[in-house]
Motif scaffolding. Structure first.
Motif, PDB file in Angstrom:
ATOM      1  N   ASN A 367     -12.993  -8.322  13.347  1.00 27.36           N
ATOM      2  CA  ASN A 367     -12.974  -8.956  14.658  1.00 27.36           C
ATOM      3  C   ASN A 367     -13.076  -7.885  15.730  1.00 27.36           C
ATOM      4  OD1 ASN A 367     -11.119  -9.990  17.106  1.00 27.36           O
ATOM      5  ND2 ASN A 367     -12.116 -11.729  16.139  1.00 27.36           N
ATOM      6  N   ASN A 368     -14.234  -7.817  16.397  1.00 27.04           N
ATOM      7  CA  ASN A 368     -14.503  -6.765  17.369  1.00 27.04           C
ATOM      8  C   ASN A 368     -14.354  -5.412  16.681  1.00 27.04           C
ATOM      9  OD1 ASN A 368     -15.192  -5.590  19.790  1.00 27.04           O
ATOM     10  ND2 ASN A 368     -13.241  -5.945  20.777  1.00 27.04           N
ATOM     11  N   VAL A 369     -13.341  -4.587  17.059  1.00 25.65           N
ATOM     12  CA  VAL A 369     -13.139  -3.308  16.376  1.00 25.65           C
ATOM     13  C   VAL A 369     -11.944  -3.355  15.434  1.00 25.65           C
ATOM     14  CG1 VAL A 369     -14.178  -1.988  18.253  1.00 25.65           C
ATOM     15  CG2 VAL A 369     -11.708  -2.397  18.262  1.00 25.65           C
ATOM     16  N   ALA A 370     -11.295  -4.505  15.336  1.00 29.77           N
ATOM     17  CA  ALA A 370     -10.057  -4.619  14.557  1.00 29.77           C
ATOM     18  C   ALA A 370     -10.340  -5.121  13.152  1.00 29.77           C
ATOM     19  CB  ALA A 370      -9.086  -5.574  15.257  1.00 29.77           C
ATOM     20  N   ASP A 371      -9.747  -4.468  12.172  1.00 27.84           N
ATOM     21  CA  ASP A 371      -9.867  -4.924  10.789  1.00 27.84           C
ATOM     22  C   ASP A 371      -8.486  -5.078  10.173  1.00 27.84           C
ATOM     23  OD1 ASP A 371      -9.210  -2.622   8.689  1.00 27.84           O
ATOM     24  OD2 ASP A 371     -10.258  -1.645  10.338  1.00 27.84           O
ATOM     25  N   GLY A 372      -8.399  -5.909   9.181  1.00 27.26           N
ATOM     26  CA  GLY A 372      -7.132  -6.154   8.499  1.00 27.26           C
ATOM     27  C   GLY A 372      -7.045  -5.497   7.147  1.00 27.26           C
ATOM     28  N   ASN A 373      -7.916  -4.515   6.871  1.00 26.87           N
ATOM     29  CA  ASN A 373      -7.820  -3.794   5.609  1.00 26.87           C
ATOM     30  C   ASN A 373      -6.505  -3.030   5.518  1.00 26.87           C
ATOM     31  OD1 ASN A 373     -10.418  -4.540   4.912  1.00 26.87           O
ATOM     32  ND2 ASN A 373     -11.348  -2.581   5.454  1.00 26.87           N
ATOM     33  N   ASN A 374      -5.937  -2.937   4.317  1.00 29.63           N
ATOM     34  CA  ASN A 374      -4.861  -1.975   4.097  1.00 29.63           C
ATOM     35  C   ASN A 374      -5.437  -0.574   4.086  1.00 29.63           C
ATOM     36  OD1 ASN A 374      -2.896  -3.907   3.951  1.00 29.63           O
ATOM     37  ND2 ASN A 374      -2.462  -3.655   1.780  1.00 29.63           N
ATOM     38  N   GLN A 375      -4.587   0.408   4.320  1.00 32.79           N
ATOM     39  CA  GLN A 375      -5.000   1.797   4.233  1.00 32.79           C
ATOM     40  C   GLN A 375      -4.476   2.406   2.944  1.00 32.79           C
ATOM     41  OE1 GLN A 375      -7.210   3.237   6.672  1.00 32.79           O
ATOM     42  NE2 GLN A 375      -7.273   0.996   6.847  1.00 32.79           N
ATOM     43  N   LYS A 376      -5.413   2.824   2.088  1.00 32.31           N
ATOM     44  CA  LYS A 376      -5.057   3.424   0.807  1.00 32.31           C
ATOM     45  C   LYS A 376      -4.575   4.855   1.051  1.00 32.31           C
ATOM     46  CE  LYS A 376      -7.231   0.020  -1.612  1.00 32.31           C
ATOM     47  NZ  LYS A 376      -6.626  -0.889  -2.590  1.00 32.31           N
ATOM     48  N   VAL A 377      -3.366   5.142   0.644  1.00 28.20           N
ATOM     49  CA  VAL A 377      -2.811   6.481   0.828  1.00 28.20           C
ATOM     50  C   VAL A 377      -2.704   7.213  -0.511  1.00 28.20           C
ATOM     51  CG1 VAL A 377      -0.830   7.799   1.677  1.00 28.20           C
ATOM     52  CG2 VAL A 377      -1.587   5.754   2.902  1.00 28.20           C
ATOM     53  N   PHE A 378      -2.090   6.592  -1.514  1.00 26.83           N
ATOM     54  CA  PHE A 378      -1.976   7.186  -2.845  1.00 26.83           C
ATOM     55  C   PHE A 378      -2.381   6.158  -3.894  1.00 26.83           C
ATOM     56  CE2 PHE A 378       1.889   9.477  -0.894  1.00 26.83           C
ATOM     57  CZ  PHE A 378       1.125  10.544  -0.462  1.00 26.83           C
ATOM     58  N   ARG A 379      -3.145   6.574  -4.881  1.00 28.55           N
ATOM     59  CA  ARG A 379      -3.409   5.719  -6.034  1.00 28.55           C
ATOM     60  C   ARG A 379      -3.494   6.581  -7.293  1.00 28.55           C
ATOM     61  NH1 ARG A 379      -9.001   5.700  -7.054  1.00 28.55           N
ATOM     62  NH2 ARG A 379     -10.247   6.453  -5.297  1.00 28.55           N
ATOM     63  N   TYR A 380      -3.618   5.918  -8.432  1.00 30.54           N
ATOM     64  CA  TYR A 380      -3.419   6.583  -9.713  1.00 30.54           C
ATOM     65  C   TYR A 380      -4.470   7.658 -10.002  1.00 30.54           C
ATOM     66  CZ  TYR A 380      -2.520   7.074 -14.745  1.00 30.54           C
ATOM     67  OH  TYR A 380      -2.245   7.551 -16.001  1.00 30.54           O
ATOM     68  N   ALA A 381      -5.722   7.436  -9.601  1.00 32.59           N
ATOM     69  CA  ALA A 381      -6.745   8.450  -9.857  1.00 32.59           C
ATOM     70  C   ALA A 381      -6.372   9.773  -9.188  1.00 32.59           C
ATOM     71  CB  ALA A 381      -8.104   7.965  -9.367  1.00 32.59           C
ATOM     72  N   ASP A 382      -5.773   9.705  -8.026  1.00 32.18           N
ATOM     73  CA  ASP A 382      -5.307  10.905  -7.331  1.00 32.18           C
ATOM     74  C   ASP A 382      -4.251  11.616  -8.169  1.00 32.18           C
ATOM     75  OD1 ASP A 382      -4.591  12.837  -5.470  1.00 32.18           O
ATOM     76  OD2 ASP A 382      -3.939  11.437  -3.937  1.00 32.18           O
ATOM     77  N   ALA A 383      -3.325  10.863  -8.734  1.00 38.71           N
ATOM     78  CA  ALA A 383      -2.272  11.467  -9.559  1.00 38.71           C
ATOM     79  C   ALA A 383      -2.878  12.198 -10.762  1.00 38.71           C
ATOM     80  CB  ALA A 383      -1.292  10.396 -10.032  1.00 38.71           C
ATOM     81  N   LEU A 384      -3.889  11.615 -11.382  1.00 41.07           N
ATOM     82  CA  LEU A 384      -4.528  12.259 -12.531  1.00 41.07           C
ATOM     83  C   LEU A 384      -5.230  13.554 -12.127  1.00 41.07           C
ATOM     84  CD1 LEU A 384      -5.991   9.147 -14.380  1.00 41.07           C
ATOM     85  CD2 LEU A 384      -4.146  10.640 -15.203  1.00 41.07           C
ATOM     86  N   LEU A 385      -5.878  13.552 -10.979  1.00 38.23           N
ATOM     87  CA  LEU A 385      -6.541  14.769 -10.528  1.00 38.23           C
ATOM     88  C   LEU A 385      -5.531  15.830 -10.103  1.00 38.23           C
ATOM     89  CD1 LEU A 385      -9.548  13.194  -8.573  1.00 38.23           C
ATOM     90  CD2 LEU A 385      -9.592  14.326 -10.808  1.00 38.23           C
ATOM     91  N   MET A 386      -4.401  15.404  -9.571  1.00 36.91           N
ATOM     92  CA  MET A 386      -3.324  16.352  -9.276  1.00 36.91           C
ATOM     93  C   MET A 386      -2.794  16.971 -10.567  1.00 36.91           C
ATOM     94  SD  MET A 386      -1.382  14.082  -6.374  1.00 36.91           S
ATOM     95  CE  MET A 386       0.150  15.024  -6.398  1.00 36.91           C
ATOM     96  N   LEU A 387      -2.627  16.153 -11.595  1.00 38.48           N
ATOM     97  CA  LEU A 387      -2.154  16.667 -12.881  1.00 38.48           C
ATOM     98  C   LEU A 387      -3.185  17.613 -13.484  1.00 38.48           C
ATOM     99  CD1 LEU A 387      -0.124  16.773 -15.141  1.00 38.48           C
ATOM    100  CD2 LEU A 387      -1.028  14.605 -16.021  1.00 38.48           C
ATOM    101  N   ALA A 388      -4.466  17.293 -13.327  1.00 42.44           N
ATOM    102  CA  ALA A 388      -5.510  18.185 -13.818  1.00 42.44           C
ATOM    103  C   ALA A 388      -5.435  19.546 -13.127  1.00 42.44           C
ATOM    104  CB  ALA A 388      -6.882  17.546 -13.597  1.00 42.44           C
ATOM    105  N   GLU A 389      -5.224  19.534 -11.816  1.00 43.37           N
ATOM    106  CA  GLU A 389      -5.114  20.788 -11.066  1.00 43.37           C
ATOM    107  C   GLU A 389      -3.882  21.574 -11.499  1.00 43.37           C
ATOM    108  OE1 GLU A 389      -4.679  22.341  -6.423  1.00 43.37           O
ATOM    109  OE2 GLU A 389      -5.283  20.266  -6.831  1.00 43.37           O
TER     110      GLU A 389
END
Length: 500
Positions: A367-389
């Motif tokens: 709606n105009n410039v406003a959206d109702g999407n959530n903002q993804k901050v942390f998810r599991y793929a990130d955790a796996l790449l952190m563990l890889a590092e």
């Protein structure tokens, strides 16, 4: 030290129905109440915890995502926005002003909630879980602060008197490493008291143990405490299992609180009226013909005709070249076409098309410039790449290879690394894979800074395509300055030597 702190001896609490907190992240504090008359029941403790979430929408929004994702090696934004042009200073701190205020407001609420719960007239065995939730949210605010400003004032005091106010106002910058170590120890103490389950299984998607483990890992990576990070990520693996069970559509911002999610900031828009919205989608959507559903020459019915996107964040040539043509993430994060129709975006010098950012970020019915999407901050793929590092840094090549390949295999089984290429070569590929998988999830700049590569990488990528970055970028831009008004409030105890 903070403008909001003048509401002394008052504790912000969310005025919500105690019988149902299904919409607790939509609510605003109705007022301020004295803590002496509160914390008499578990529901009142929960209400105080609800207040700890409120400032997250003032942190994880378009200003922060531009600063973390559109000023990196992966993207830039041709805009008058100060952060996008690196025209920031203590007098004009850009998004740093809002982040400072919002995070310290959140910390004040967390400190008040923790103190109130500790003294609450409820069963003692109920208190650790409630305190753990506030401790985790407080750690999130400090994670953002130390990642943005590096050394910042650190305190756990409940601001309930003039004496405490005066003490806090005169608190100087504490070493970011020391702050992180303190937070890690506190999270390790309280994480056993949290729900040991995926966030999507927790009522109202409140923070659970994986969120605390994620913060332990993030803080540990900054401090190069790789074994600590690895141990925390292994705990997340026990809860989340194999990545292949989570579809790539889980990464779309429009798909809320999906099973792969570890933490999302909650936004909502409805036809009955705007509740809480971000403007992130309008910075990641193709240009649009006014009053139509035609975006850069292509009809996109799912987006509708009501949105009015801003100038879009632009993928760098380097970022576009990271993807193999058969990588399904390429068509999720980037958009060259829609339903087989090519956008009109001009060709690059090498003869290939230039992409917009893709449907991962778009918001149907914006709606105009406003959206109702959530903002993804942390998810599991990130955790796996952190563990890889972390595994790579602790000389565990088998685990490092296993974890990065789990992320690669979900995208396309043909992408897995057949053998460990060596420690430094693995790290080069890991940095690329984090870009391919996690673009837009509030982390790229912080990754570049903690790797010690921010200035070099941006100079070699975005700065070559956008002259304003080339002219303005300086090494000290890896961190934000503390706003001048906070320096004045502190009586000069807070300083910005890098920006002099």
């Amino acid at each position: 030290m903070k403008g909001m702190i003048h509401k002394i001896m008052l504790v912000a609490l969310v005025a919500i129905s105690m019988s149902s907190c299904s919409k607790f992240l939509e609510e605003k504090p109705a007022g301020f109440v004295s803590p002496e008359g509160f914390y008499k029941s578990e529901n009142q403790c929960i209400a105080a915890l609800n207040g700890c979430y409120i400032n997250l929408t003032d942190v994880f929004n378009s200003d922060l995502i531009i600063a973390l994702e559109a000023t990196t090696d992966l993207a830039f934004l041709n805009s008058s926005q100060l952060d996008a042009k690196f025209e920031i200073s203590p007098a004009n701190p850009g998004m740093g002003d809002n982040v400072w205020t919002a995070c310290y407001t959140g910390i004040m609420y967390c400190n008040a909630a923790i103190n109130g719960i500790q003294h609450a007239t409820i069963a003692e065995d109920k208190k650790p879980a409630f305190i753990a939730e506030a401790v985790t949210l407080r750690a999130l605010y400090y994670y953002v602060l130390t990642s943005t400003f590096k050394d910042v004032p650190f305190y756990r005091d409940d601001v309930n008197s003039l004496n405490v106010l005066e003490k806090i106002a005169k608190t100087g910058r504490m070493s970011a490493d020391d702050t992180r170590d303190s937070l890690i120890r506190e999270l390790q103490e309280y994480v056993p008291h949290m729900p040991q389950m995926r966030t999507s299984a927790v009522p109202q998607n409140r923070v659970s143990a994986p969120m605390a483990y994620m913060l332990i890992g993030k803080l540990a990576l900054w401090n190069k405490e790789y074994a600590v990070c690895a141990a925390a990520m292994q705990e997340i693996r026990k809860i989340y299992g194999q990545l292949t069970q989570y579809p790539l559509t889980d990464t779309y911002f429009r798909n809320k609180n999906t099973p792969e999610s570890i933490f999302e900031v909650q936004y909502i828009w409805s036809a009955a009226g705007i509740k809480k919205t971000s403007q992130v989608a309008c910075f990641f959507t193709p240009t649009k013909t006014a009053g139509t559903n035609v975006y850069d020459g292509v009809a996109i019915p799912e987006l509708g005709a009501e949105g009015n996107p801003y100038n879009s964040v632009t993928p760098t040539e380097y970022f576009m070249d990271l993807y193999d043509l058969t990588d399904p993430r390429r068509e999720t994060i980037l958009a060259y076409t829609y339903n087989g129709a090519y956008f009109k975006r001009p060709m690059l010098n090498n003869g290939t098309g230039k992409a917009w950012f893709g449907p991962k970020f778009w918001c149907p019915g914006m709606n105009n410039v406003a959206d109702g999407n959530n903002q993804k901050v942390f998810r599991y793929a990130d955790a796996l790449l952190m563990l890889a590092e972390a595994a790579n840094e602790t000389d565990d090549p088998a685990l490092a290879l296993q974890c990065i390949n789990e992320v690669k295999a979900r995208a396309n089984a043909a992408f897995v690394l057949p053998a460990y290429p060596g420690k430094s070569e693995f790290m080069v590929e890991l940095k690329k894979e984090r870009g391919r998988e996690l673009m837009g999830e509030y982390g790229r700049k912080w990754d570049l800074v903690r790797w010690g590569e921010f200035f070099q990488r941006v100079s070699e990528t975005s700065a070559l395509e956008y002259d304003i970055i080339k002219n303005n970028l300086r090494p000290y831009h890896e961190y934000y300055p503390i706003p001048d008004k906070e320096v004045v409030r502190s009586g000069g105890i807070l300083t910005n030597p890098e920006y002099k």
